[in-house]
Design a protein around this motif. Structure first.
Motif, PDB file in Angstrom:
ATOM      1  N   VAL A  48     -51.975  66.595 -12.656  1.00 29.79           N
ATOM      2  CA  VAL A  48     -52.878  67.895 -12.849  1.00 29.79           C
ATOM      3  C   VAL A  48     -53.195  68.134 -14.080  1.00 29.79           C
ATOM      4  O   VAL A  48     -54.239  68.482 -14.837  1.00 29.79           O
ATOM      5  CB  VAL A  48     -52.373  68.956 -11.713  1.00 29.79           C
ATOM      6  N   ASP A  49     -51.922  68.308 -15.012  1.00 27.75           N
ATOM      7  CA  ASP A  49     -51.908  68.760 -16.265  1.00 27.75           C
ATOM      8  C   ASP A  49     -52.773  68.051 -17.141  1.00 27.75           C
ATOM      9  O   ASP A  49     -52.895  68.314 -18.356  1.00 27.75           O
ATOM     10  CB  ASP A  49     -50.350  69.026 -16.682  1.00 27.75           C
ATOM     11  N   ARG A  50     -52.886  66.533 -16.909  1.00 28.62           N
ATOM     12  CA  ARG A  50     -53.395  65.618 -17.709  1.00 28.62           C
ATOM     13  C   ARG A  50     -54.876  65.747 -17.325  1.00 28.62           C
ATOM     14  O   ARG A  50     -55.819  64.919 -18.047  1.00 28.62           O
ATOM     15  CB  ARG A  50     -52.944  64.103 -17.552  1.00 28.62           C
ATOM     16  N   GLY A  51     -55.524  66.405 -16.463  1.00 30.80           N
ATOM     17  CA  GLY A  51     -56.915  66.631 -16.124  1.00 30.80           C
ATOM     18  C   GLY A  51     -57.415  66.329 -14.898  1.00 30.80           C
ATOM     19  O   GLY A  51     -58.476  66.422 -14.587  1.00 30.80           O
ATOM     20  N   GLU A  52     -56.616  65.747 -14.117  1.00 34.04           N
ATOM     21  CA  GLU A  52     -56.781  65.156 -12.732  1.00 34.04           C
ATOM     22  C   GLU A  52     -57.082  66.451 -11.953  1.00 34.04           C
ATOM     23  O   GLU A  52     -56.605  67.385 -12.102  1.00 34.04           O
ATOM     24  CB  GLU A  52     -55.744  64.303 -12.084  1.00 34.04           C
ATOM     25  N   ASN A  53     -57.984  66.279 -10.753  1.00 38.75           N
ATOM     26  CA  ASN A  53     -58.186  67.526 -10.124  1.00 38.75           C
ATOM     27  C   ASN A  53     -57.212  68.055  -9.394  1.00 38.75           C
ATOM     28  O   ASN A  53     -56.267  67.265  -8.555  1.00 38.75           O
ATOM     29  CB  ASN A  53     -59.481  67.185  -8.919  1.00 38.75           C
ATOM     30  N   PHE A  54     -57.020  69.355  -9.278  1.00 37.43           N
ATOM     31  CA  PHE A  54     -55.943  70.196  -8.920  1.00 37.43           C
ATOM     32  C   PHE A  54     -55.549  69.845  -7.545  1.00 37.43           C
ATOM     33  O   PHE A  54     -54.443  69.274  -6.877  1.00 37.43           O
ATOM     34  CB  PHE A  54     -56.157  71.577  -9.108  1.00 37.43           C
ATOM     35  N   ARG A  55     -56.592  70.054  -6.540  1.00 36.09           N
ATOM     36  CA  ARG A  55     -56.405  69.900  -5.027  1.00 36.09           C
ATOM     37  C   ARG A  55     -56.510  68.680  -4.686  1.00 36.09           C
ATOM     38  O   ARG A  55     -55.661  68.154  -3.787  1.00 36.09           O
ATOM     39  CB  ARG A  55     -57.751  70.579  -4.437  1.00 36.09           C
ATOM     40  N   ASP A  56     -57.358  67.650  -5.308  1.00 38.91           N
ATOM     41  CA  ASP A  56     -57.304  66.143  -4.977  1.00 38.91           C
ATOM     42  C   ASP A  56     -55.837  65.762  -5.138  1.00 38.91           C
ATOM     43  O   ASP A  56     -55.450  64.939  -4.155  1.00 38.91           O
ATOM     44  CB  ASP A  56     -58.254  65.333  -5.931  1.00 38.91           C
ATOM     45  N   VAL A  57     -55.179  65.695  -6.288  1.00 42.96           N
ATOM     46  CA  VAL A  57     -53.977  65.279  -6.564  1.00 42.96           C
ATOM     47  C   VAL A  57     -52.955  65.793  -5.602  1.00 42.96           C
ATOM     48  O   VAL A  57     -52.327  64.894  -5.121  1.00 42.96           O
ATOM     49  CB  VAL A  57     -53.369  65.590  -8.072  1.00 42.96           C
ATOM     50  N   ILE A  58     -52.765  67.043  -5.219  1.00 35.98           N
ATOM     51  CA  ILE A  58     -51.660  67.401  -4.459  1.00 35.98           C
ATOM     52  C   ILE A  58     -52.299  67.128  -2.914  1.00 35.98           C
ATOM     53  O   ILE A  58     -51.137  66.558  -2.053  1.00 35.98           O
ATOM     54  CB  ILE A  58     -51.866  69.095  -4.395  1.00 35.98           C
ATOM     55  N   TYR A  59     -53.471  67.070  -2.566  1.00 34.17           N
ATOM     56  CA  TYR A  59     -53.608  66.585  -1.102  1.00 34.17           C
ATOM     57  C   TYR A  59     -53.514  65.247  -1.036  1.00 34.17           C
ATOM     58  O   TYR A  59     -53.121  64.830   0.037  1.00 34.17           O
ATOM     59  CB  TYR A  59     -54.958  67.166  -0.786  1.00 34.17           C
ATOM     60  N   ASP A  77     -51.916  75.453  -2.266  1.00 39.23           N
ATOM     61  CA  ASP A  77     -52.297  76.620  -1.480  1.00 39.23           C
ATOM     62  C   ASP A  77     -51.776  77.702  -1.970  1.00 39.23           C
ATOM     63  O   ASP A  77     -52.250  78.934  -1.712  1.00 39.23           O
ATOM     64  CB  ASP A  77     -52.310  76.231  -0.200  1.00 39.23           C
ATOM     65  N   ASN A  78     -50.587  77.748  -2.244  1.00 41.27           N
ATOM     66  CA  ASN A  78     -49.794  79.024  -2.731  1.00 41.27           C
ATOM     67  C   ASN A  78     -49.142  78.833  -3.917  1.00 41.27           C
ATOM     68  O   ASN A  78     -48.055  79.546  -4.436  1.00 41.27           O
ATOM     69  CB  ASN A  78     -48.550  79.265  -1.760  1.00 41.27           C
ATOM     70  N   TRP A  79     -49.820  78.236  -4.832  1.00 38.98           N
ATOM     71  CA  TRP A  79     -49.480  77.769  -6.197  1.00 38.98           C
ATOM     72  C   TRP A  79     -49.320  79.075  -7.300  1.00 38.98           C
ATOM     73  O   TRP A  79     -48.275  79.068  -7.723  1.00 38.98           O
ATOM     74  CB  TRP A  79     -50.734  77.133  -6.967  1.00 38.98           C
ATOM     75  N   ILE A  80     -50.039  79.954  -6.896  1.00 41.04           N
ATOM     76  CA  ILE A  80     -49.991  81.301  -7.580  1.00 41.04           C
ATOM     77  C   ILE A  80     -48.647  82.117  -7.368  1.00 41.04           C
ATOM     78  O   ILE A  80     -48.156  82.637  -8.374  1.00 41.04           O
ATOM     79  CB  ILE A  80     -51.267  82.297  -7.492  1.00 41.04           C
ATOM     80  N   GLU A  81     -48.096  81.689  -6.188  1.00 45.59           N
ATOM     81  CA  GLU A  81     -46.900  82.127  -6.154  1.00 45.59           C
ATOM     82  C   GLU A  81     -45.592  81.705  -6.899  1.00 45.59           C
ATOM     83  O   GLU A  81     -44.510  82.280  -7.023  1.00 45.59           O
ATOM     84  CB  GLU A  81     -46.492  82.467  -4.571  1.00 45.59           C
ATOM     85  N   MET A  82     -45.786  80.522  -7.232  1.00 41.90           N
ATOM     86  CA  MET A  82     -44.719  79.702  -7.976  1.00 41.90           C
ATOM     87  C   MET A  82     -45.134  80.066  -9.537  1.00 41.90           C
ATOM     88  O   MET A  82     -44.032  80.172 -10.135  1.00 41.90           O
ATOM     89  CB  MET A  82     -44.943  78.259  -7.837  1.00 41.90           C
TER      90      MET A  82
END
Length: 206
Positions: A48-59, A77-82
């Motif tokens: 994700v940090d290298r530019g791949e899509n946030f949701r796509d990579v994790i899902y 889904d709860n990333w902001i809590e981290m």
């Protein structure tokens, strides 16, 4: 030689970034350890940090491990809590520097979508004079290219940059390019360094 710009990392410098702490709280330490031993979630986040899509990579990663799919999806889904809470003293230091006319940059390993989301929660993430975000740059610290891109864009000599980061591999990479660096171990130590460099007074650095 005087400092012309101060550069902040974000995770664990301006915002606490503790995924393990989040998972320990919501699923328990034992289950969290088992999941992190099964899947390298930090390597997933590097994509994700290298530019791949946030949701796509994790899902996509979650779908590869159906037995823990819902646990992995929480990274999105709860990333902001981290990525919380803000480190208030560091934010005050950032704003104090700008109040003194010192340009403040960000140099951060952060995804495109996750950074935009974080900006909606933390107003100070939109206040940098320049923000160098790895997801847009397609390279992460401590790769030398990310530092070279910053130098080329801002046009400031390396020895006139002061950079703080909580990871020694990241500060070592900046050291190798001639930057002044500070290993961030807490906001008070960073405040003391800014005073030592003559950028803030003791009163400014509180």
């Amino acid at each position: 030689m005087s400092i012309e710009a101060v550069i902040f990392d974000i995770g664990n410098v301006l915002i606490e970034w503790q995924p393990e702490r989040y998972y320990d709280r919501v699923i328990g330490e034992n289950r969290r350890r088992a999941i992190f031993d099964t899947v390298d979630l930090h390597a997933m986040n590097d994509r994700v940090d290298r530019g791949e899509n946030f949701r796509d990579v994790i899902y996509e990663t979650a779908d590869q491990h159906p037995e823990i799919r819902d646990d992995i999806r929480q990274w999105h889904d709860n990333w902001i809590e981290m990525a919380s809470p803000a480190i208030d003293h560091s934010v005050r230091l950032m704003r104090a520097l700008q109040g003194k006319g010192v340009p403040v940059f960000a140099l951060t390993n952060f995804g495109v979508e996750s950074f935009a989301y974080a900006q909606t929660k933390y107003d100070f993430l939109s206040e940098f004079d320049r923000a160098y975000v790895s997801g847009h740059m397609k390279v992460i610290k401590p790769d030398a290219d990310i530092y070279a891109q910053l130098e080329a864009d801002c046009g400031i000599a390396p020895e006139r940059l002061l950079f703080t980061d909580d990871r020694i591999d990241n500060t070592n990479a900046a050291d190798a390019r001639g930057w002044k660096t500070h290993l961030f171990e807490g906001p008070q130590g960073w405040a003391d360094r800014l005073v030592f460099e003559g950028l803030l007074s003791r009163e400014d650095a509180v």
